[in-house]
Scaffold this motif. Structure first.
Motif, PDB file in Angstrom:
ATOM      1  N   PRO A   1     -45.316 -18.144  30.941  1.00  0.00           N
ATOM      2  CA  PRO A   1     -45.463 -16.757  31.387  1.00  0.00           C
ATOM      3  C   PRO A   1     -44.072 -16.147  31.572  1.00  0.00           C
ATOM      4  O   PRO A   1     -43.132 -16.832  31.966  1.00  0.00           O
ATOM      5  CB  PRO A   1     -46.184 -16.863  32.726  1.00  0.00           C
ATOM      6  N   LEU A   2     -43.929 -14.878  31.267  1.00  0.00           N
ATOM      7  CA  LEU A   2     -42.636 -14.227  31.409  1.00  0.00           C
ATOM      8  C   LEU A   2     -42.308 -14.004  32.881  1.00  0.00           C
ATOM      9  O   LEU A   2     -43.193 -13.811  33.708  1.00  0.00           O
ATOM     10  CB  LEU A   2     -42.621 -12.887  30.680  1.00  0.00           C
ATOM     11  N   SER A   3     -41.043 -14.008  33.189  1.00  0.00           N
ATOM     12  CA  SER A   3     -40.601 -13.728  34.550  1.00  0.00           C
ATOM     13  C   SER A   3     -40.762 -12.241  34.839  1.00  0.00           C
ATOM     14  O   SER A   3     -40.956 -11.428  33.932  1.00  0.00           O
ATOM     15  CB  SER A   3     -39.138 -14.135  34.723  1.00  0.00           C
TER      16      SER A   3
ATOM     17  N   ASP B   1     -38.312 -10.204  32.852  1.00  0.00           N
ATOM     18  CA  ASP B   1     -38.688 -10.054  31.446  1.00  0.00           C
ATOM     19  C   ASP B   1     -39.823  -9.053  31.275  1.00  0.00           C
ATOM     20  O   ASP B   1     -39.844  -8.292  30.311  1.00  0.00           O
ATOM     21  CB  ASP B   1     -39.090 -11.400  30.846  1.00  0.00           C
ATOM     22  N   VAL B   2     -40.790  -9.060  32.202  1.00  0.00           N
ATOM     23  CA  VAL B   2     -41.913  -8.116  32.126  1.00  0.00           C
ATOM     24  C   VAL B   2     -41.414  -6.685  32.304  1.00  0.00           C
ATOM     25  O   VAL B   2     -41.820  -5.776  31.575  1.00  0.00           O
ATOM     26  CB  VAL B   2     -43.000  -8.462  33.172  1.00  0.00           C
ATOM     27  N   ILE B   3     -40.500  -6.473  33.238  1.00  0.00           N
ATOM     28  CA  ILE B   3     -39.951  -5.134  33.458  1.00  0.00           C
ATOM     29  C   ILE B   3     -39.164  -4.671  32.238  1.00  0.00           C
ATOM     30  O   ILE B   3     -39.296  -3.522  31.800  1.00  0.00           O
ATOM     31  CB  ILE B   3     -39.072  -5.111  34.732  1.00  0.00           C
ATOM     32  N   ASN B   4     -38.378  -5.567  31.636  1.00  0.00           N
ATOM     33  CA  ASN B   4     -37.644  -5.219  30.415  1.00  0.00           C
ATOM     34  C   ASN B   4     -38.593  -4.910  29.268  1.00  0.00           C
ATOM     35  O   ASN B   4     -38.344  -4.011  28.466  1.00  0.00           O
ATOM     36  CB  ASN B   4     -36.688  -6.339  30.021  1.00  0.00           C
ATOM     37  N   ALA B   5     -39.689  -5.653  29.171  1.00  0.00           N
ATOM     38  CA  ALA B   5     -40.671  -5.411  28.113  1.00  0.00           C
ATOM     39  C   ALA B   5     -41.342  -4.052  28.305  1.00  0.00           C
ATOM     40  O   ALA B   5     -41.568  -3.319  27.344  1.00  0.00           O
ATOM     41  CB  ALA B   5     -41.721  -6.519  28.088  1.00  0.00           C
ATOM     42  N   GLN B   6     -41.658  -3.712  29.549  1.00  0.00           N
ATOM     43  CA  GLN B   6     -42.270  -2.409  29.821  1.00  0.00           C
ATOM     44  C   GLN B   6     -41.305  -1.286  29.491  1.00  0.00           C
ATOM     45  O   GLN B   6     -41.712  -0.240  28.998  1.00  0.00           O
ATOM     46  CB  GLN B   6     -42.710  -2.316  31.273  1.00  0.00           C
ATOM     47  N   ALA B   7     -40.017  -1.482  29.752  1.00  0.00           N
ATOM     48  CA  ALA B   7     -39.017  -0.467  29.417  1.00  0.00           C
ATOM     49  C   ALA B   7     -38.929  -0.272  27.911  1.00  0.00           C
ATOM     50  O   ALA B   7     -38.643   0.835  27.439  1.00  0.00           O
ATOM     51  CB  ALA B   7     -37.656  -0.868  29.977  1.00  0.00           C
ATOM     52  N   ALA B   8     -39.191  -1.321  27.153  1.00  0.00           N
ATOM     53  CA  ALA B   8     -39.184  -1.234  25.693  1.00  0.00           C
ATOM     54  C   ALA B   8     -40.556  -0.864  25.145  1.00  0.00           C
ATOM     55  O   ALA B   8     -40.804  -0.991  23.948  1.00  0.00           O
ATOM     56  CB  ALA B   8     -38.721  -2.557  25.100  1.00  0.00           C
TER      57      ALA B   8
ATOM     58  N   GLU C   1     -46.221  -4.647  25.988  1.00  0.00           N
ATOM     59  CA  GLU C   1     -47.102  -5.204  27.011  1.00  0.00           C
ATOM     60  C   GLU C   1     -47.015  -6.725  27.064  1.00  0.00           C
ATOM     61  O   GLU C   1     -47.912  -7.375  27.569  1.00  0.00           O
ATOM     62  CB  GLU C   1     -48.539  -4.785  26.719  1.00  0.00           C
ATOM     63  N   THR C   2     -45.953  -7.293  26.526  1.00  0.00           N
ATOM     64  CA  THR C   2     -45.802  -8.736  26.459  1.00  0.00           C
ATOM     65  C   THR C   2     -45.823  -9.360  27.845  1.00  0.00           C
ATOM     66  O   THR C   2     -45.156  -8.885  28.755  1.00  0.00           O
ATOM     67  CB  THR C   2     -44.497  -9.097  25.731  1.00  0.00           C
ATOM     68  N   ARG C   3     -46.620 -10.431  28.005  1.00  0.00           N
ATOM     69  CA  ARG C   3     -46.766 -11.099  29.298  1.00  0.00           C
ATOM     70  C   ARG C   3     -46.429 -12.588  29.240  1.00  0.00           C
ATOM     71  O   ARG C   3     -46.204 -13.207  30.266  1.00  0.00           O
ATOM     72  CB  ARG C   3     -48.200 -10.975  29.802  1.00  0.00           C
ATOM     73  N   ALA C   4     -46.429 -13.174  28.044  1.00  0.00           N
ATOM     74  CA  ALA C   4     -46.197 -14.616  27.939  1.00  0.00           C
ATOM     75  C   ALA C   4     -45.580 -14.944  26.578  1.00  0.00           C
ATOM     76  O   ALA C   4     -45.595 -14.133  25.660  1.00  0.00           O
ATOM     77  CB  ALA C   4     -47.499 -15.383  28.115  1.00  0.00           C
ATOM     78  N   ARG C   5     -45.066 -16.166  26.501  1.00  0.00           N
ATOM     79  CA  ARG C   5     -44.458 -16.663  25.273  1.00  0.00           C
ATOM     80  C   ARG C   5     -45.096 -18.004  24.973  1.00  0.00           C
ATOM     81  O   ARG C   5     -45.302 -18.818  25.872  1.00  0.00           O
ATOM     82  CB  ARG C   5     -42.955 -16.805  25.506  1.00  0.00           C
ATOM     83  N   CYS C   6     -45.388 -18.248  23.707  1.00  0.00           N
ATOM     84  CA  CYS C   6     -46.026 -19.503  23.304  1.00  0.00           C
ATOM     85  C   CYS C   6     -45.278 -20.059  22.093  1.00  0.00           C
ATOM     86  O   CYS C   6     -45.129 -19.370  21.090  1.00  0.00           O
ATOM     87  CB  CYS C   6     -47.492 -19.243  22.959  1.00  0.00           C
ATOM     88  N   VAL C   7     -44.802 -21.288  22.204  1.00  0.00           N
ATOM     89  CA  VAL C   7     -44.082 -21.939  21.111  1.00  0.00           C
ATOM     90  C   VAL C   7     -44.977 -23.034  20.544  1.00  0.00           C
ATOM     91  O   VAL C   7     -45.481 -23.884  21.281  1.00  0.00           O
ATOM     92  CB  VAL C   7     -42.746 -22.532  21.602  1.00  0.00           C
ATOM     93  N   LEU C   8     -45.179 -22.992  19.221  1.00  0.00           N
ATOM     94  CA  LEU C   8     -46.019 -23.956  18.505  1.00  0.00           C
ATOM     95  C   LEU C   8     -45.224 -24.583  17.372  1.00  0.00           C
ATOM     96  O   LEU C   8     -44.257 -23.987  16.898  1.00  0.00           O
ATOM     97  CB  LEU C   8     -47.230 -23.257  17.869  1.00  0.00           C
TER      98      LEU C   8
END
Length: 108
Positions: A42-44, A47-54, A57-64
């Protein structure tokens, strides 16, 4: 990426369109396709505030591990929460064939 970092289980869903019995428009049904090991983070708050400024609506990151069958039309489920993939999968920095990173946003 070391396998030990991939310690979360996620389920990948694909939309399957089934025509309505009356011949009307089809309704997409989200069907589980596969279960994979991933590194789900989950984003910190920062990171959520920076994403909202951009305007994201990103809330999490998933690496596969690297795959070609997952795209922005798929969905990811982790611990009962469904996420839509926000944009195309991002390749790794080295060869681009080791792992992919998915930016996720919550859906209800």
């Amino acid at each position: 990426m070391r396998a030990s970092k991939l310690r979360n289980r996620v389920t990948v869903y694909q939309a399957i369109s089934t025509p309505s019995p009356m011949g009307g428009s089809s309704t997409p049904t989200w069907t589980p396709v596969r279960v994979l090991w991933a590194n789900f983070t989950p984003l910190s708050v920062k990171d959520v505030i920076n994403a909202q400024a951009a305007d994201s609506e990103t809330r999490a990151r998933c690496v596969l591990r690297y795959r070609t069958d997952i795209d922005s039309k798929s969905r990811i489920e982790h611990r009962g929460q469904m996420y839509a993939i926000d944009g195309d999968p991002l390749p790794d920095d080295n060869s681009g064939l080791e792992y992919i990173t998915l930016m996720l946003k919550s859906v209800s």
